[in-house]
Write a protein that holds these residues in place. Sequence first.
Motif, PDB file in Angstrom:
ATOM      1  N   VAL A   5      -5.029   4.920   4.244  1.00  0.00           N
ATOM      2  CA  VAL A   5      -4.687   3.503   4.186  1.00  0.00           C
ATOM      3  C   VAL A   5      -4.556   2.948   5.601  1.00  0.00           C
ATOM      4  O   VAL A   5      -3.884   3.530   6.461  1.00  0.00           O
ATOM      5  CB  VAL A   5      -3.364   3.287   3.409  1.00  0.00           C
ATOM      6  CG1 VAL A   5      -2.855   1.858   3.589  1.00  0.00           C
ATOM      7  CG2 VAL A   5      -3.562   3.591   1.929  1.00  0.00           C
ATOM      8  N   ILE A  45       0.955   5.707  -0.064  1.00  0.00           N
ATOM      9  CA  ILE A  45       0.423   7.066  -0.094  1.00  0.00           C
ATOM     10  C   ILE A  45       1.577   7.983  -0.471  1.00  0.00           C
ATOM     11  O   ILE A  45       2.667   7.907   0.110  1.00  0.00           O
ATOM     12  CB  ILE A  45      -0.189   7.479   1.253  1.00  0.00           C
ATOM     13  CG1 ILE A  45      -1.561   6.811   1.412  1.00  0.00           C
ATOM     14  CG2 ILE A  45      -0.329   8.989   1.368  1.00  0.00           C
ATOM     15  CD1 ILE A  45      -2.315   7.212   2.655  1.00  0.00           C
ATOM     16  N   GLY A  63       0.849  -1.185   0.000  1.00  0.00           N
ATOM     17  CA  GLY A  63       0.000   0.000   0.000  1.00  0.00           C
ATOM     18  C   GLY A  63       0.888   1.238   0.000  1.00  0.00           C
ATOM     19  O   GLY A  63       1.933   1.250   0.657  1.00  0.00           O
ATOM     20  N   LEU A  89      -7.668   0.212   1.889  1.00  0.00           N
ATOM     21  CA  LEU A  89      -7.814   1.602   1.465  1.00  0.00           C
ATOM     22  C   LEU A  89      -9.232   2.063   1.763  1.00  0.00           C
ATOM     23  O   LEU A  89     -10.208   1.445   1.315  1.00  0.00           O
ATOM     24  CB  LEU A  89      -7.513   1.720  -0.037  1.00  0.00           C
ATOM     25  CG  LEU A  89      -7.703   3.062  -0.722  1.00  0.00           C
ATOM     26  CD1 LEU A  89      -6.932   4.165  -0.023  1.00  0.00           C
ATOM     27  CD2 LEU A  89      -7.289   2.962  -2.185  1.00  0.00           C
ATOM     28  N   VAL A 104      -2.704   7.552  -4.099  1.00  0.00           N
ATOM     29  CA  VAL A 104      -2.836   6.545  -3.045  1.00  0.00           C
ATOM     30  C   VAL A 104      -3.346   5.265  -3.692  1.00  0.00           C
ATOM     31  O   VAL A 104      -4.153   5.295  -4.623  1.00  0.00           O
ATOM     32  CB  VAL A 104      -3.793   7.026  -1.922  1.00  0.00           C
ATOM     33  CG1 VAL A 104      -5.155   7.404  -2.481  1.00  0.00           C
ATOM     34  CG2 VAL A 104      -3.961   5.959  -0.842  1.00  0.00           C
TER      35      VAL A 104
END
Length: 505
Positions: free
Chosen positions: A184, A8, A6, A178, A71
Amino acid sequence: MCGIVGVISTAPVNQLIYDALLLLQHRGQDAAGIVTAGPDAKGRKFFMHKARGMVRDVFRTRNMRGLPGTVGLGQVRYPTAGNAYSEEEAQPFYVNAPFGLVLVHNGNLTNAHALKQELYAVDRRHLNTDSDTEVLLNVVAHELELAARDLPLTPNEIFKAVGAVHRRIKGSYAVVCLIAGHGVLAFRDPFGIRPLCVGHNDQGGVMVASESVALEGNGFELDRDVLPGEAVFVDLDGKMQFQQCADKTSHNPCIFEYVYLARPDSVLDGISVYQARLNMGVTLAKRVVSTVPPSEIDVVIPIPESSRPSAMELAQLLGLPYREGFVKNRYVGRTFIMPGQGVRKKSVRQKLNVIGSEFKGRNVLLVDDSIVRGTTSREIVQMARDAGARKVYLASAAPPVRYPNVYGIDMPTPDELVAHNRTVDEVRESIGCDALIYQDVDAMKQAIGSLNPKLAGFDASCFDGVYVTGDITLADIARLNAGRDTSEEGEEDTSRLALPNAQLA
């Protein structure tokens, strides 16, 4: 086994996630998926592409252009349950309420069957696949809805929901989720069975991933591992907040990560995977000496690729020549888990070729990372004999695999494990080698555990039959085995270990 990530960032993340998935490709090649949010600053619109296959095949230029935003998250998958050939079961999974959630998961829920019934009968939520990840997503969604009902969604409500998730689900899980318009969320099961780490870059970006190599390969600095039972929430500005959400925790990572699954250049839970494999070579050398006098061994040859560190260390300690005797075709998959036994045997010859001069007239010690079904080992021993080896000894850097794994590694049923209910000599006869040397379970735990004394221990259930969650019964194992994917589609190796260049030793 799966790989998850993940991100950002202050810049588009599609390429970052793609590159991270390439670095995690060894954790699964059955399917791949990416979801991004944006391109507006509030990140409330999702863009997703997922399909069966390797990362390089799933994502083309047109697909990448359709993934805007700063993101997002991604996953590479191999199946432990459900249908390996269903596009619908590729991750990420999405649900539109509350807020809009997209989730990726590495691990295996051992109570997924009971949760499915509970979600339908009590929570009034519909499931459309056989994947335990969809179960997990709906549990997260339900608990998030309860925690944030009539309240603004803040980290406190998010962490409260994660605590409720921990109380409901069992098994192993490393999760990245998300939340549309918010950020996240990542969390890990209370035993820390599956790996998850977090880091940052100089541009204010944050990445969470299964292995540190995904961070470092993309210019992120590893901050630390997410602790067992812990959750981290990263808002859209990149601000991180951590919270312990489990009532009781114990740090017991899966030891098979160090034996085979993880890349050697990763650091998991404070332990260098490469150093762990070197240490395993030290203890294996002691076992070899007690079984075969080093004077009877002419050369040490690794079976590519993750056994190389152990084999090198063993050879050095015993004062024996270390040679490369097998050349791997990096475009043919690994064979640990195959759709059919006939395909598996055929693939061994396709993926490895011998350098005859290293075998002819010699007593060779072959070193492998582990022996599971024994089919590959049997074929490799025969290849060594066909190349002219006088004697073929086989050493495994891991102990005998005698029990199924229920925490996200698709270990076969007990009857398919070559060491199940067999003595070492019976396994040796089955494989056809002149001597078989296994690693000792306790020695392996000590060799790896010494690199991080803070760990409570390891889940080594496939070796010792002790399941760290303490709630696994024979009935559970039978039910989980019934849910394993055993279908065949063509002659294609879709396992998570069937990876070209899976281990870069």
